[in-house]
Design a protein around this motif. Structure first.
Motif, mmCIF file in Angstrom:
data_model
loop_
_atom_site.group_PDB
_atom_site.id
_atom_site.type_symbol
_atom_site.label_atom_id
_atom_site.label_comp_id
_atom_site.label_asym_id
_atom_site.label_seq_id
_atom_site.Cartn_x
_atom_site.Cartn_y
_atom_site.Cartn_z
ATOM 1 N N THR A 84 -5.312 0.651 7.051
ATOM 2 C CA THR A 84 -6.496 0.400 7.888
ATOM 3 C C THR A 84 -6.864 -1.076 7.949
ATOM 4 O O THR A 84 -7.396 -1.534 8.952
ATOM 5 N N LYS A 85 -6.594 -1.810 6.879
ATOM 6 C CA LYS A 85 -6.997 -3.218 6.802
ATOM 7 C C LYS A 85 -5.837 -4.075 6.302
ATOM 8 O O LYS A 85 -4.963 -3.607 5.566
ATOM 9 N N ASP A 86 -5.866 -5.361 6.700
ATOM 10 C CA ASP A 86 -4.917 -6.330 6.151
ATOM 11 C C ASP A 86 -5.424 -6.808 4.794
ATOM 12 O O ASP A 86 -6.583 -7.221 4.667
ATOM 13 N N VAL A 87 -4.558 -6.775 3.791
ATOM 14 C CA VAL A 87 -4.907 -7.162 2.425
ATOM 15 C C VAL A 87 -4.233 -8.493 2.103
ATOM 16 O O VAL A 87 -3.027 -8.658 2.310
ATOM 17 N N ALA A 88 -4.998 -9.455 1.598
ATOM 18 C CA ALA A 88 -4.424 -10.737 1.180
ATOM 19 C C ALA A 88 -3.509 -10.519 -0.013
ATOM 20 O O ALA A 88 -3.868 -9.826 -0.972
ATOM 21 N N LYS A 89 -2.321 -11.137 0.029
ATOM 22 C CA LYS A 89 -1.302 -10.904 -0.996
ATOM 23 C C LYS A 89 -0.786 -12.228 -1.565
ATOM 24 O O LYS A 89 -0.724 -13.242 -0.877
ATOM 25 N N LEU A 90 -0.377 -12.140 -2.823
ATOM 26 C CA LEU A 90 0.392 -13.206 -3.465
ATOM 27 C C LEU A 90 1.601 -12.567 -4.104
ATOM 28 O O LEU A 90 1.469 -11.630 -4.895
ATOM 29 N N TRP A 91 2.777 -13.066 -3.735
ATOM 30 C CA TRP A 91 4.019 -12.610 -4.358
ATOM 31 C C TRP A 91 4.535 -13.720 -5.281
ATOM 32 O O TRP A 91 4.639 -14.881 -4.877
ATOM 33 N N LYS A 92 4.854 -13.356 -6.511
ATOM 34 C CA LYS A 92 5.506 -14.275 -7.451
ATOM 35 C C LYS A 92 6.878 -13.709 -7.768
ATOM 36 O O LYS A 92 6.987 -12.618 -8.316
ATOM 37 N N ASN A 101 -9.848 -6.295 -2.317
ATOM 38 C CA ASN A 101 -9.827 -4.845 -2.542
ATOM 39 C C ASN A 101 -9.421 -4.031 -1.329
ATOM 40 O O ASN A 101 -9.289 -2.807 -1.420
ATOM 41 N N GLY A 102 -9.234 -4.656 -0.193
ATOM 42 C CA GLY A 102 -8.761 -3.944 0.974
ATOM 43 C C GLY A 102 -9.834 -3.266 1.793
ATOM 44 O O GLY A 102 -9.523 -2.552 2.759
ATOM 45 N N ASN A 103 -11.096 -3.490 1.469
ATOM 46 C CA ASN A 103 -12.175 -2.902 2.272
ATOM 47 C C ASN A 103 -12.355 -3.626 3.601
ATOM 48 O O ASN A 103 -12.856 -3.037 4.572
ATOM 49 N N TYR A 104 -11.983 -4.905 3.634
ATOM 50 C CA TYR A 104 -12.100 -5.716 4.847
ATOM 51 C C TYR A 104 -10.799 -6.482 5.059
ATOM 52 O O TYR A 104 -10.043 -6.719 4.112
ATOM 53 N N ASN A 105 -10.550 -6.871 6.299
ATOM 54 C CA ASN A 105 -9.360 -7.664 6.595
ATOM 55 C C ASN A 105 -9.398 -8.991 5.845
ATOM 56 O O ASN A 105 -10.445 -9.642 5.750
ATOM 57 N N ALA A 106 -8.242 -9.386 5.326
ATOM 58 C CA ALA A 106 -8.114 -10.658 4.607
ATOM 59 C C ALA A 106 -6.668 -11.118 4.687
ATOM 60 O O ALA A 106 -5.752 -10.323 4.946
ATOM 61 N N ALA A 107 -6.450 -12.401 4.446
ATOM 62 C CA ALA A 107 -5.090 -12.939 4.430
ATOM 63 C C ALA A 107 -5.045 -14.209 3.607
ATOM 64 O O ALA A 107 -5.995 -14.999 3.606
ATOM 65 N N GLY A 108 -3.950 -14.407 2.904
ATOM 66 C CA GLY A 108 -3.638 -15.689 2.296
ATOM 67 C C GLY A 108 -2.881 -16.527 3.299
ATOM 68 O O GLY A 108 -1.909 -16.061 3.903
ATOM 69 N N ARG A 109 -3.330 -17.753 3.509
ATOM 70 C CA ARG A 109 -2.704 -18.623 4.508
ATOM 71 C C ARG A 109 -1.890 -19.754 3.891
ATOM 72 O O ARG A 109 -1.024 -20.315 4.548
#
Length: 344
Positions: A84-92, A101-109
């Protein structure tokens, strides 16, 4: 005769010994690894020297936006939809964590590493509008208090961290630079001005973005230590997306709209060079200079209007995808290390 024979044996031994030592002496060479991130179809991707790794399984829409290499660790940021929403992510090193938490759209830029600290710059919607955020080691900080705002870039020097973006003043967006959380306006708010990239080189802080004198104009700008310079004349819509500085040279990547198509472009010290011929839409989203080489990441559409992820090295393009799915290369990072090679 005996003396001459012994001298001959000694000479042979010395020559042989020197030759063996030379064969085992190491020669130092620079080994270059080129990391690119982006997406293909619904999949967030990492390419290392042109070889692709999927960061997500493709079940939900995702994209990687930025990459940073520190030692043996590869950090990537972006987003992945949770249904339902875009979740900001960090991959290591390929393992992902959620930054919100995925309640609202977010992104790491943008991602940047200083010592043991990992910074991700981006945004999260608060249910009303988007909010500029920085995550340090996974802990979030809001940079603004309730106004529409975006962060697109983070970079630094030592313990001094800069993030760049823009914030609404109620009617227009103001280009802003935050230094360790304290904001400085780079525009006066009389017209929309957007900051898309920041880079620190020594004591100099560079930023790039554009302003809109009118609805039909976008003028590319480069700031050095807060002082703005126009790098396009406003006759065409121009968007610079990334800045990099090496020595006395400054590089900016982006695109210019010809009136028909977007043309991928590089500005070196303010002088523009087209990377594409304008037959198909294209853009360069990221630039990185290493030694005598300049790398750029972006895309160009094919005849079927599918985006092909591309990397340019010194202006020569290489396709990272085959054009069967829309794909873009969003960021490039070059890692160089000295390797010892033995000739034996």
């Amino acid at each position: 005769m005996k003396t001459k024979f012994l001298l001959g044996l000694i000479a042979i031994f010395i020559i042989a010994g020197c030759s063996k030592d030379d064969d085992n002496n190491p020669s130092n060479e620079m080994e270059t690894d080129v990391y690119v991130v982006g997406y293909e179809g619904n999949v967030a991707k990492l390419w290392k020297n042109g070889v692709a790794t999927n960061l997500t399984d493709g079940n939900k829409n995702a994209a990687a936006q930025s990459v940073y290499v520190a030692g043996n660790d590869v950090y990537v940021t972006g987003y992945e939809n949770n249904g339902t929403k875009d979740v900001a992510k960090l991959w290591k090193n390929g393992t992902g964590i959620n930054l919100n938490n995925g309640n609202y759209n977010a992104a790491g830029r943008s991602v940047y590493v200083a010592g043991s600290d990992v910074y991700v710059a981006g945004y999260e919607n608060n249910g009303i509008h988007d909010m500029a955020k920085v995550w340090k080691n996974g802990v979030e900080t809001n940079l603004v208090n309730g106004t529409s705002s975006y962060i697109f870039s983070v970079h630094g020097s030592g313990n001094t961290i800069y993030v760049g973006g823009h914030e609404s003043n109620g009617t227009k967006y103001v280009a802003k630079l935050w230094k360790n959380g304290t904001a400085t306006n780079l525009s006066d708010g009389s017209r929309n001005t957007f900051l898309l990239s920041v880079f620190v080189s020594g004591n100099d802080v560079y930023a790039t973005g554009y302003d809109e004198p009118s609805e039909s104009q976008r003028v590319a700008k480069l700031w050095k230590n807060g002082v703005a310079e126009n790098i396009s004349d406003g006759s065409r819509q121009t968007v610079p997306a990334s800045v990099y500085a090496l020595g006395t040279d400054t590089y900016v990547a982006g695109y210019e709209f010809s009136g028909v198509k977007r043309i991928a472009r590089l500005w070196k010290n303010g002088t523009a060079t087209n990377l594409t011929n304008g037959n198909n839409n294209a853009s360069a989203w990221s630039v990185y200079a290493a030694g005598n080489d300049v790398y750029m990441a972006g895309y160009e559409e094919n005849a079927a209007a599918k985006k092909i992820a591309k990397i340019w090295k010194n202006g020569v393009a290489t396709n990272l995808t085959d054009g069967s799915k829309d794909a873009e290369a969003k960021a490039v990072f070059v890692s160089q290390s000295e390797r010892n090679h033995f000739n034996n």
